[in-house]
Design a protein around this motif. Structure first.
Motif, PDB file in Angstrom:
ATOM      1  N   TRP A  56       0.847  -1.202   0.000  1.00  0.00           N
ATOM      2  CA  TRP A  56       0.000   0.000   0.000  1.00  0.00           C
ATOM      3  C   TRP A  56       0.879   1.247   0.000  1.00  0.00           C
ATOM      4  O   TRP A  56       2.007   1.230   0.488  1.00  0.00           O
ATOM      5  CB  TRP A  56      -0.942  -0.011   1.201  1.00  0.00           C
ATOM      6  CG  TRP A  56      -0.270  -0.357   2.500  1.00  0.00           C
ATOM      7  CD1 TRP A  56      -0.024  -1.603   2.999  1.00  0.00           C
ATOM      8  CD2 TRP A  56       0.249   0.563   3.455  1.00  0.00           C
ATOM      9  NE1 TRP A  56       0.624  -1.521   4.208  1.00  0.00           N
ATOM     10  CE2 TRP A  56       0.803  -0.197   4.519  1.00  0.00           C
ATOM     11  CE3 TRP A  56       0.305   1.947   3.540  1.00  0.00           C
ATOM     12  CZ2 TRP A  56       1.396   0.379   5.634  1.00  0.00           C
ATOM     13  CZ3 TRP A  56       0.899   2.530   4.642  1.00  0.00           C
ATOM     14  CH2 TRP A  56       1.426   1.748   5.677  1.00  0.00           C
ATOM     15  N   LYS A  57       0.345   2.321  -0.570  1.00  0.00           N
ATOM     16  CA  LYS A  57       1.145   3.514  -0.802  1.00  0.00           C
ATOM     17  C   LYS A  57       0.636   4.743  -0.061  1.00  0.00           C
ATOM     18  O   LYS A  57       1.152   5.843  -0.274  1.00  0.00           O
ATOM     19  CB  LYS A  57       1.192   3.829  -2.306  1.00  0.00           C
ATOM     20  CG  LYS A  57       1.715   2.672  -3.154  1.00  0.00           C
ATOM     21  CD  LYS A  57       3.100   2.221  -2.710  1.00  0.00           C
ATOM     22  CE  LYS A  57       3.592   1.035  -3.549  1.00  0.00           C
ATOM     23  NZ  LYS A  57       4.891   0.510  -3.052  1.00  0.00           N
ATOM     24  N   GLY A  58      -0.353   4.573   0.772  1.00  0.00           N
ATOM     25  CA  GLY A  58      -0.877   5.720   1.504  1.00  0.00           C
ATOM     26  C   GLY A  58      -2.046   5.304   2.368  1.00  0.00           C
ATOM     27  O   GLY A  58      -2.352   4.118   2.515  1.00  0.00           O
ATOM     28  N   GLN A 102      -6.132   6.888   3.868  1.00  0.00           N
ATOM     29  CA  GLN A 102      -7.204   7.880   3.746  1.00  0.00           C
ATOM     30  C   GLN A 102      -8.014   7.872   5.032  1.00  0.00           C
ATOM     31  O   GLN A 102      -8.690   6.893   5.344  1.00  0.00           O
ATOM     32  CB  GLN A 102      -8.111   7.572   2.556  1.00  0.00           C
ATOM     33  CG  GLN A 102      -9.274   8.548   2.410  1.00  0.00           C
ATOM     34  CD  GLN A 102     -10.301   8.049   1.396  1.00  0.00           C
ATOM     35  OE1 GLN A 102     -10.099   7.030   0.740  1.00  0.00           O
ATOM     36  NE2 GLN A 102     -11.399   8.754   1.290  1.00  0.00           N
ATOM     37  N   ALA A 158      -8.121   9.449  -5.313  1.00  0.00           N
ATOM     38  CA  ALA A 158      -7.019   8.543  -5.670  1.00  0.00           C
ATOM     39  C   ALA A 158      -7.476   7.096  -5.553  1.00  0.00           C
ATOM     40  O   ALA A 158      -6.943   6.309  -4.776  1.00  0.00           O
ATOM     41  CB  ALA A 158      -5.816   8.818  -4.777  1.00  0.00           C
ATOM     42  N   THR A 159      -8.494   6.741  -6.348  1.00  0.00           N
ATOM     43  CA  THR A 159      -9.145   5.438  -6.199  1.00  0.00           C
ATOM     44  C   THR A 159      -8.278   4.268  -6.626  1.00  0.00           C
ATOM     45  O   THR A 159      -8.515   3.144  -6.213  1.00  0.00           O
ATOM     46  CB  THR A 159     -10.452   5.411  -7.012  1.00  0.00           C
ATOM     47  OG1 THR A 159     -10.158   5.777  -8.372  1.00  0.00           O
ATOM     48  CG2 THR A 159     -11.466   6.375  -6.434  1.00  0.00           C
ATOM     49  N   ASN A 160      -7.269   4.502  -7.452  1.00  0.00           N
ATOM     50  CA  ASN A 160      -6.444   3.404  -7.949  1.00  0.00           C
ATOM     51  C   ASN A 160      -5.204   3.153  -7.100  1.00  0.00           C
ATOM     52  O   ASN A 160      -4.428   2.255  -7.396  1.00  0.00           O
ATOM     53  CB  ASN A 160      -6.020   3.695  -9.400  1.00  0.00           C
ATOM     54  CG  ASN A 160      -7.212   3.722 -10.341  1.00  0.00           C
ATOM     55  OD1 ASN A 160      -8.166   2.969 -10.158  1.00  0.00           O
ATOM     56  ND2 ASN A 160      -7.158   4.592 -11.334  1.00  0.00           N
ATOM     57  N   THR A 161      -5.009   3.946  -6.058  1.00  0.00           N
ATOM     58  CA  THR A 161      -3.829   3.804  -5.215  1.00  0.00           C
ATOM     59  C   THR A 161      -4.116   2.854  -4.057  1.00  0.00           C
ATOM     60  O   THR A 161      -5.052   3.089  -3.293  1.00  0.00           O
ATOM     61  CB  THR A 161      -3.390   5.170  -4.658  1.00  0.00           C
ATOM     62  OG1 THR A 161      -3.163   6.078  -5.730  1.00  0.00           O
ATOM     63  CG2 THR A 161      -2.115   5.034  -3.836  1.00  0.00           C
ATOM     64  N   LEU A 200      -4.158  10.391   1.382  1.00  0.00           N
ATOM     65  CA  LEU A 200      -4.601  10.463  -0.008  1.00  0.00           C
ATOM     66  C   LEU A 200      -6.013  11.009  -0.102  1.00  0.00           C
ATOM     67  O   LEU A 200      -6.860  10.746   0.760  1.00  0.00           O
ATOM     68  CB  LEU A 200      -4.551   9.074  -0.649  1.00  0.00           C
ATOM     69  CG  LEU A 200      -3.170   8.425  -0.720  1.00  0.00           C
ATOM     70  CD1 LEU A 200      -3.287   6.983  -1.184  1.00  0.00           C
ATOM     71  CD2 LEU A 200      -2.249   9.206  -1.641  1.00  0.00           C
ATOM     72  N   ARG A 224      -4.328   1.557  -0.544  1.00  0.00           N
ATOM     73  CA  ARG A 224      -4.268   2.381   0.662  1.00  0.00           C
ATOM     74  C   ARG A 224      -5.098   1.757   1.778  1.00  0.00           C
ATOM     75  O   ARG A 224      -5.962   0.919   1.537  1.00  0.00           O
ATOM     76  CB  ARG A 224      -4.786   3.792   0.368  1.00  0.00           C
ATOM     77  CG  ARG A 224      -6.270   3.834   0.005  1.00  0.00           C
ATOM     78  CD  ARG A 224      -6.659   5.174  -0.619  1.00  0.00           C
ATOM     79  NE  ARG A 224      -8.092   5.267  -0.885  1.00  0.00           N
ATOM     80  CZ  ARG A 224      -8.692   4.756  -1.957  1.00  0.00           C
ATOM     81  NH1 ARG A 224      -7.976   4.089  -2.846  1.00  0.00           N
ATOM     82  NH2 ARG A 224      -9.982   4.902  -2.126  1.00  0.00           N
TER      83      ARG A 224
END
Length: 204
Positions: A45-47, A49, A111-114, A107, A116
């Motif tokens: 994962w990159k972030g 929310q 940013a739905t494709n990241t 995020l 997280r």
């Protein structure tokens, strides 16, 4: 005649004195950043929310709210206020705390494709008992979006001794930071430190 002139002057002086008093403002954000974990780049994962953080209506204000030790009474301190309404203070403190610990950003919902973590928080108690303690009780749900991991639902209850107003604010800040420590460890799949885990209960 002299007494008639003195009355308006006295009232004007009183209003001026009231207008000149300004509140003292406090924040829940840590004064110094905690170094980020450099190993986080290996995560899938990159972030994260922070989708919502709900606070009881009686605490949704800028004035500090003192809770009486007995009787259940509360007192609003208009001369001691948060820098922003309490929900915003908690939101900003958690976001900055997680960003510092994880090294990843908060995020936007767009940013739905990241991949997280999605975080939903419900605050049950944020007590400031003058001369005694600060208490934080809340629950949260961690939901993985765009990657594989179990959904995590947990509850947190912790207290910190405190005396005066400044000490109560410091105690709440410490509670906020301990919660961020536990949440960050959970998001990274690390063991929760014993001193933090005793305040935390998670669904099996």
């Amino acid at each position: 005649m002299m007494s008639r002139l003195l009355i308006p002057v006295a009232i004007a002086s009183l209003l001026t004195a009231c207008a000149s008093s300004t509140p003292t403002y406090y924040t829940l954000q840590a004064p110094e950043a905690v170094p980020a974990d450099k190993a986080v780049s290996a995560q899938s994962w990159k972030g994260f929310q922070l989708r919502r953080l709900d606070v009881p209506a009686q605490l949704d204000r800028r004035s500090l709210v003192l809770t009486q030790a007995t009787g259940g009474q509360v007192k609003l301190l208009n001369d001691s206020q948060w820098a922003s309404p309490l929900p915003d203070e908690m939101f900003l403190a958690l976001v900055s705390g997680l960003q510092n610990r994880l090294g990843v950003p908060q995020l936007a919902s767009a940013a739905t494709n990241t991949p997280r973590w999605q975080i939903d928080v419900l605050v049950q108690r944020f007590d400031s008992v003058y001369g005694e303690r600060a208490t934080l009780e809340l629950s949260w749900t961690l939901t993985p979006l765009g990657f594989e991991a179990p959904i995590r639902q947990c509850r947190w209850l912790d207290s910190e001794p405190a005396t005066g107003i400044t000490e109560l604010v410091t105690a709440h800040r410490q509670l906020q930071q301990r919660w961020a420590d536990a949440l960050a460890a959970q998001m990274q799949g690390k063991p929760i430190p014993v001193n933090l885990g005793k305040s935390m209960l998670c669904a099996a």
